[in-house]
Every structure is written in C-alpha cells, then in structure tokens.
Design a protein around this motif. Sequence first.
Motif, PDB file in Angstrom:
ATOM      1  N   LEU A  60       0.821  -1.213   0.000  1.00 38.71           N
ATOM      2  CA  LEU A  60       0.000   0.000   0.000  1.00 38.71           C
ATOM      3  C   LEU A  60       0.854   1.262   0.000  1.00 38.71           C
ATOM      4  CD1 LEU A  60      -2.799  -1.074   2.512  1.00 38.71           C
ATOM      5  CD2 LEU A  60      -2.924  -1.006   0.016  1.00 38.71           C
ATOM      6  N   ASP A  61       2.048   1.179   0.602  1.00 34.36           N
ATOM      7  CA  ASP A  61       2.963   2.324   0.626  1.00 34.36           C
ATOM      8  C   ASP A  61       3.848   2.390  -0.619  1.00 34.36           C
ATOM      9  OD1 ASP A  61       1.933   3.087   3.038  1.00 34.36           O
ATOM     10  OD2 ASP A  61       3.599   2.330   4.241  1.00 34.36           O
ATOM     11  N   LYS A  62       3.601   1.477  -1.570  1.00 33.24           N
ATOM     12  CA  LYS A  62       4.335   1.460  -2.837  1.00 33.24           C
ATOM     13  C   LYS A  62       5.833   1.234  -2.657  1.00 33.24           C
ATOM     14  CE  LYS A  62       0.964   4.099  -5.533  1.00 33.24           C
ATOM     15  NZ  LYS A  62      -0.132   3.890  -4.590  1.00 33.24           N
ATOM     16  N   VAL A  63       6.159   0.452  -1.639  1.00 36.97           N
ATOM     17  CA  VAL A  63       7.533  -0.026  -1.467  1.00 36.97           C
ATOM     18  C   VAL A  63       7.683  -1.342  -2.228  1.00 36.97           C
ATOM     19  CG1 VAL A  63       9.280  -0.792   0.189  1.00 36.97           C
ATOM     20  CG2 VAL A  63       7.761   1.104   0.768  1.00 36.97           C
ATOM     21  N   LEU A  64       6.706  -2.209  -2.065  1.00 39.84           N
ATOM     22  CA  LEU A  64       6.639  -3.463  -2.794  1.00 39.84           C
ATOM     23  C   LEU A  64       5.363  -3.489  -3.632  1.00 39.84           C
ATOM     24  CD1 LEU A  64       7.566  -6.073  -0.012  1.00 39.84           C
ATOM     25  CD2 LEU A  64       9.114  -5.074  -1.703  1.00 39.84           C
ATOM     26  N   ARG A  65       5.369  -4.329  -4.637  1.00 40.16           N
ATOM     27  CA  ARG A  65       4.129  -4.635  -5.350  1.00 40.16           C
ATOM     28  C   ARG A  65       3.887  -6.127  -5.228  1.00 40.16           C
ATOM     29  NH1 ARG A  65       4.540  -2.286 -10.543  1.00 40.16           N
ATOM     30  NH2 ARG A  65       3.461  -0.473  -9.657  1.00 40.16           N
ATOM     31  N   LEU A  66       2.796  -6.481  -4.577  1.00 36.55           N
ATOM     32  CA  LEU A  66       2.406  -7.878  -4.440  1.00 36.55           C
ATOM     33  C   LEU A  66       1.532  -8.252  -5.635  1.00 36.55           C
ATOM     34  CD1 LEU A  66       1.381  -7.984  -0.653  1.00 36.55           C
ATOM     35  CD2 LEU A  66       3.659  -8.266  -1.650  1.00 36.55           C
ATOM     36  N   HIS A  67       1.976  -9.214  -6.384  1.00 37.02           N
ATOM     37  CA  HIS A  67       1.191  -9.675  -7.532  1.00 37.02           C
ATOM     38  C   HIS A  67       0.370 -10.878  -7.082  1.00 37.02           C
ATOM     39  CE1 HIS A  67       3.519  -7.132 -10.347  1.00 37.02           C
ATOM     40  NE2 HIS A  67       4.544  -7.441  -9.561  1.00 37.02           N
ATOM     41  N   CYS A  68      -0.937 -10.677  -6.979  1.00 37.25           N
ATOM     42  CA  CYS A  68      -1.838 -11.714  -6.484  1.00 37.25           C
ATOM     43  C   CYS A  68      -2.945 -11.954  -7.509  1.00 37.25           C
ATOM     44  CB  CYS A  68      -2.454 -11.299  -5.149  1.00 37.25           C
ATOM     45  SG  CYS A  68      -1.268 -10.928  -3.852  1.00 37.25           S
ATOM     46  N   PRO A  69      -2.657 -12.655  -8.588  1.00 36.32           N
ATOM     47  CA  PRO A  69      -3.686 -12.924  -9.598  1.00 36.32           C
ATOM     48  C   PRO A  69      -4.782 -13.824  -9.043  1.00 36.32           C
ATOM     49  CG  PRO A  69      -1.694 -14.185 -10.045  1.00 36.32           C
ATOM     50  CD  PRO A  69      -1.354 -13.247  -8.928  1.00 36.32           C
ATOM     51  N   SER A  70      -5.908 -13.774  -9.688  1.00 36.34           N
ATOM     52  CA  SER A  70      -7.068 -14.519  -9.190  1.00 36.34           C
ATOM     53  C   SER A  70      -6.859 -16.024  -9.224  1.00 36.34           C
ATOM     54  CB  SER A  70      -8.320 -14.148 -10.003  1.00 36.34           C
ATOM     55  OG  SER A  70      -8.084 -14.378 -11.390  1.00 36.34           O
ATOM     56  N   ASP A  71      -5.970 -16.495 -10.099  1.00 33.59           N
ATOM     57  CA  ASP A  71      -5.734 -17.932 -10.200  1.00 33.59           C
ATOM     58  C   ASP A  71      -4.448 -18.371  -9.496  1.00 33.59           C
ATOM     59  OD1 ASP A  71      -3.967 -16.692 -11.890  1.00 33.59           O
ATOM     60  OD2 ASP A  71      -4.295 -18.053 -13.593  1.00 33.59           O
ATOM     61  N   SER A  72      -3.920 -17.536  -8.604  1.00 39.66           N
ATOM     62  CA  SER A  72      -2.650 -17.833  -7.946  1.00 39.66           C
ATOM     63  C   SER A  72      -2.795 -18.971  -6.946  1.00 39.66           C
ATOM     64  CB  SER A  72      -2.124 -16.596  -7.216  1.00 39.66           C
ATOM     65  OG  SER A  72      -0.962 -16.912  -6.465  1.00 39.66           O
ATOM     66  N   ASP A  73      -1.777 -19.825  -6.888  1.00 38.73           N
ATOM     67  CA  ASP A  73      -1.708 -20.839  -5.833  1.00 38.73           C
ATOM     68  C   ASP A  73      -0.487 -20.581  -4.954  1.00 38.73           C
ATOM     69  OD1 ASP A  73       0.330 -21.500  -7.542  1.00 38.73           O
ATOM     70  OD2 ASP A  73      -0.152 -23.635  -7.665  1.00 38.73           O
ATOM     71  N   GLY A  74      -0.060 -19.290  -4.861  1.00 40.89           N
ATOM     72  CA  GLY A  74       1.139 -18.911  -4.122  1.00 40.89           C
ATOM     73  C   GLY A  74       0.915 -18.799  -2.633  1.00 40.89           C
ATOM     74  N   TRP A  75       1.758 -17.994  -1.993  1.00 39.13           N
ATOM     75  CA  TRP A  75       1.736 -17.866  -0.529  1.00 39.13           C
ATOM     76  C   TRP A  75       0.531 -17.042  -0.083  1.00 39.13           C
ATOM     77  CZ3 TRP A  75       5.858 -20.107  -2.385  1.00 39.13           C
ATOM     78  CH2 TRP A  75       6.668 -20.881  -1.538  1.00 39.13           C
ATOM     79  N   GLU A  83      11.217   1.139  -7.183  1.00 36.91           N
ATOM     80  CA  GLU A  83      12.274   2.145  -7.045  1.00 36.91           C
ATOM     81  C   GLU A  83      11.733   3.398  -6.357  1.00 36.91           C
ATOM     82  OE1 GLU A  83      15.342   1.794  -7.812  1.00 36.91           O
ATOM     83  OE2 GLU A  83      15.450   0.127  -9.227  1.00 36.91           O
ATOM     84  N   HIS A  84      12.630   4.096  -5.669  1.00 38.50           N
ATOM     85  CA  HIS A  84      12.336   5.411  -5.079  1.00 38.50           C
ATOM     86  C   HIS A  84      11.118   5.374  -4.164  1.00 38.50           C
ATOM     87  CE1 HIS A  84      15.260   6.693  -7.953  1.00 38.50           C
ATOM     88  NE2 HIS A  84      14.489   6.407  -8.971  1.00 38.50           N
ATOM     89  N   ALA A  85      10.983   4.258  -3.463  1.00 32.26           N
ATOM     90  CA  ALA A  85       9.845   4.135  -2.553  1.00 32.26           C
ATOM     91  C   ALA A  85      10.111   4.857  -1.245  1.00 32.26           C
ATOM     92  CB  ALA A  85       9.545   2.669  -2.285  1.00 32.26           C
TER      93      ALA A  85
END
Length: 293
Positions: free
Chosen positions: A242-257, A283-285
């Motif tokens: 939310l603070d734009k330090v990271l981008r979490l990629h969570c697609p609807s079909d994900s079986d990740g963490w 970058e530049h977060a």
Amino acid sequence: MFTDDLATPTRLETLLDLMRTQPKKRWDESQVAELLQPDGLPGVKDRRPQAVKMIAAAEKLGLVERGNETMCLTFPAEDERDSRTMLCESLDKHVLGKLDVEPYFAPFYSYVLSLGPDADKEHTRDYWVNCFRSAYPKAKDANPFNETKLTGLRRWYSYAGLGWYDARDVFQCDPYKRLLRRLPKIFGKEKELPAVKFFNQLASACPELDGGDIYRAVIAGSGLGERRCSLGLSRALIELHLDKVLRLHCPSDSDGWSIADADPPRDGADLRSNKVDRITWLEHATDRTGRGS
C-alpha cells in the motif's frame, strides 16, 4: 543480555550521539560515564550503573570498541547514518540474526508471531513467561526467561521495527520496518522475485520470521510448507504494498503464498486474490514516515 538491564534505546542513542561529537577520539570510559550521568542528576551513584550498562550494551552491539579504560566508535567518522539507523542495523546483525548476545530476543518474537490472532489478548506477564518456556525448552536453561527479561524485550521490539502497542498495551506483530531494512538483502540485484524465492530469501535474511532458522527452532511446523504467512508478516507485506515499497502480484488464479490472515484489500489490479505469486521491489519508494527506503 542487555535488554533486561538498564540499557534502553534512548540511552544508547544518547551515548552514540555524545561520542559522535568527536568520532575519531578515543574516549576515556569514566569520562563518558560522567558525561552521561553527571553528578548534578538526582540519585547518581559513584559507579554510575546506567552509564556502565549503556557502554557494555554498545560494545555487545558492535558499535564501540573498549580498550584499557578507553573506548572508541567502530564506524568511520564520515558515516552519515543517524544514530537510530545505526542502532537498528546493529540489532539486525547482532540480535535478530543470531542468539549469542540476546538468546531470547528473536525466539520470543518468533513465538508471539506464530500465535497470529491468538496473541491479540491481554495476558499477565507470568502467563507469557510460562507459555514461552513450554514452547521453547531452552528458555528454562541456566539463565531462564522471566518477567524481567520480558519487560526488557518490550522496550525494544517496537524500536526495532517489529510491531507496535495498541491502546490496551498489547503488542501487535508487524515487522514493517524490519523488512524495509532487509529488502536489499532479500532482493540482492533483482527487482522482482517469484514468491518461492522471495520467501526463501526472506527466511535467510530474517531468521526470526516465517520459515527462518530461529522461527523453526521455536515453532514446530512453521507454516512455510503450507505457504501461509503469519498474521504479522502478512500485515507488513500488505502495508509495504500500500505504501508502494513493494508490489504484491496476487492474480485470481494464484496458488502462491497466502496472506489471507491480514485480510488484504482487493483492488482489481494487483491484489485480485489473497495469494502472492510474485513480488516487485519498487524504485524510489518511501515508508510511512516519508523517509526514503
């Protein structure tokens, strides 16, 4: 251990700030103690125990080097980091990364982190001591975990960026700042990692967090194999997103963490599910205080 003694974060910052006024100087230890606890202060004893404990803690953290009644800083005079940053980085290296200086600092945090929502209750300190001793038998050794040690740890956890205290004075695990400091170690030269690699490298960089060696030593079945993040780690990851330090990629079909325990908001773009497929370091977060990452 120094956290169960008279050394506190503010006092250690004061010691560093004092010595940084003349960073190349080899200071007389008794002179430093007198400057930190001058005779005019009420209740000052001849041996100045608070100052002595601060100096000993700074040495254990690798921030000062002591000789024959003298002491000096261990870092270059031109180091531009502020004293808090240096102290937190020393905690990362000497306290959260291993157990010889503080045998209970990281393990007790791992224990509380593993409890998830069950930690969000008001309990007596005696209750926490007994529960931790049961979960971590080493806490019963020659220098056992007790209420005094617990009190000391409470002073340091929020300072080290491991969480915060709510209005009830209940500690909420949220290693936001800890992760922020360790992102260079986690990502190395890469800017995007698949979830499996990110969480493996996070466990190496932060052994007290999910899947790390310290976490596993305290918690039977750390949950990493189930690919479900603890509540505290999930909170930190979502806040960094939310603070734009990271981008979490969570697609609807994900079986990740899974970060489901922290109930991530759905934005229809990156956060389309509660399972992380890959993570990008932006970058530049900036963090929530406005300081650059």
